[in-house]
Design an enzyme around this catalytic site. Structure first.
Site, mmCIF file in Angstrom:
data_model
loop_
_atom_site.group_PDB
_atom_site.id
_atom_site.type_symbol
_atom_site.label_atom_id
_atom_site.label_comp_id
_atom_site.label_asym_id
_atom_site.label_seq_id
_atom_site.Cartn_x
_atom_site.Cartn_y
_atom_site.Cartn_z
ATOM 1 C CG ASP A 66 0.086 45.489 43.321
ATOM 2 O OD1 ASP A 66 -0.354 44.828 44.290
ATOM 3 O OD2 ASP A 66 -0.610 46.322 42.684
ATOM 4 C CE LYS A 79 -4.096 39.664 43.213
ATOM 5 N NZ LYS A 79 -4.158 41.126 43.453
ATOM 6 C CD GLU A 111 -5.674 46.375 43.327
ATOM 7 O OE1 GLU A 111 -6.160 47.520 43.491
ATOM 8 O OE2 GLU A 111 -4.640 45.995 43.910
ATOM 9 C CD GLU A 168 -6.515 43.711 50.040
ATOM 10 O OE1 GLU A 168 -6.174 43.379 48.885
ATOM 11 O OE2 GLU A 168 -5.763 44.324 50.827
#
Ligand code: KIV
Length: 256
Positions: free
Chosen positions: A47, A114, A116, A183
């Site tokens: 994204d 995926k 988050e 991340e």
């Protein structure tokens, strides 16, 4: 070039063999084809497309329709690489939304999705995996939370954060995630998580001890010169090449 189709099992086996996993973003046909030809085994329609292609200030503006559009474009390259797509902001708040939207991305050509978050999205993860869709986790700095967190901050410095990351990573792995992006996780914590899990970790700004590394391709090739994350050293300067090609072309047209 590897002509074998890469599957989820291939990516997991790379960790077992100690082979580093290279992953990059691709949002369209030519980039997916080029990166595939360069032998990148894992491609993501991230994204991040919202920032480096669509001109949004952050990823919270990206819609499902935009993710489907870019996933279709990348999938038309029919890469040997395993191709995944991000579930965008607020598209997986409930279990039924998560499954329906994951199915839409798979119908658009993604081979995994995926999302988050850790234990707070565990029911969604289990449901996605439960309907047979491979799932990649994403922990650490979560770009979809950038507004509430007021920026992009390194995670895992405080003991509480460290323990939370470890527990979230184990929970995602137990729920059936086949890999986890880490991340902006402090390198010693990213290393510890990588050593604890049997599934691969794919780091971004999290040090060299993850099982693989992912970058936004625009950052790697200098194609978004207005902002480059501190942990990226672009390998080419595409923006400068484009400007210079245009100048040469303009000059050529005036000297006929
Ligand atoms: O959106 C994205 O591109 C990502 C990767 C960089 C991990 O989530």
């Amino acid at each position: 070039m590897n002509s074998q189709k890469i599957k989820v099992e291939t990516i997991r086996a790379m960790k077992a063999r100690g082979e580093k996993i290279a992953a990059l973003t691709a949002y369209d046909f030519p980039m997916a084809k080029l990166l595939d030809e360069a032998g990148v085994p894992l491609l993501l329609v991230g994204d991040s497309v919202g920032m480096v292609v669509l001109g949004y200030p952050d990823t919270t503006h990206v819609t499902m329709a935009e993710m489907e559009h870019h996933t279709r474009a990348a999938a038309r390259a029919r890469p040997n690489a395993l191709l995944g797509a991000d579930l965008p902001f607020k598209s997986y708040e409930t279990v039924s939304d998560a499954v329906a939207n994951a199915r839409r991305l798979i119908a658009a050509g993604a081979e995994f999705v995926k999302a988050e978050g850790g234990r707070e999205i565990l029911q969604q993860v289990k449901a996605i995996v439960g309907v047979g869709i491979p799932f990649m986790g994403h922990l650490g700095m979560l770009p979809q939370n950038v507004l509430e967190e007021g920026g992009y901050h390194i995670k895992g410095k405080k003991d509480e954060e460290h323990q939370r990351l470890l527990a979230d990573a184990k929970a995602l792995a137990d729920a059936g995630a086949f890999a986890i992006v880490l991340e902006l996780v402090t390198p010693p914590v990213a290393k510890e998580i990588s050593q604890c899990l049997s599934i691969p970790t794919i780091g971004i700004g999290s040090g060299l001890d993850c099982d693989g590394q992912i970058l936004v391709t625009h950052d790697l090739i200098g194609a978004f010169p207005w902002f480059t994350p501190r942990f990226v050293k672009p390998k080419v300067n595409c923006a400068a090449e484009i400007r210079s090609a245009v100048l040469i072309w303009k000059k050529d047209m005036s000297v006929r």
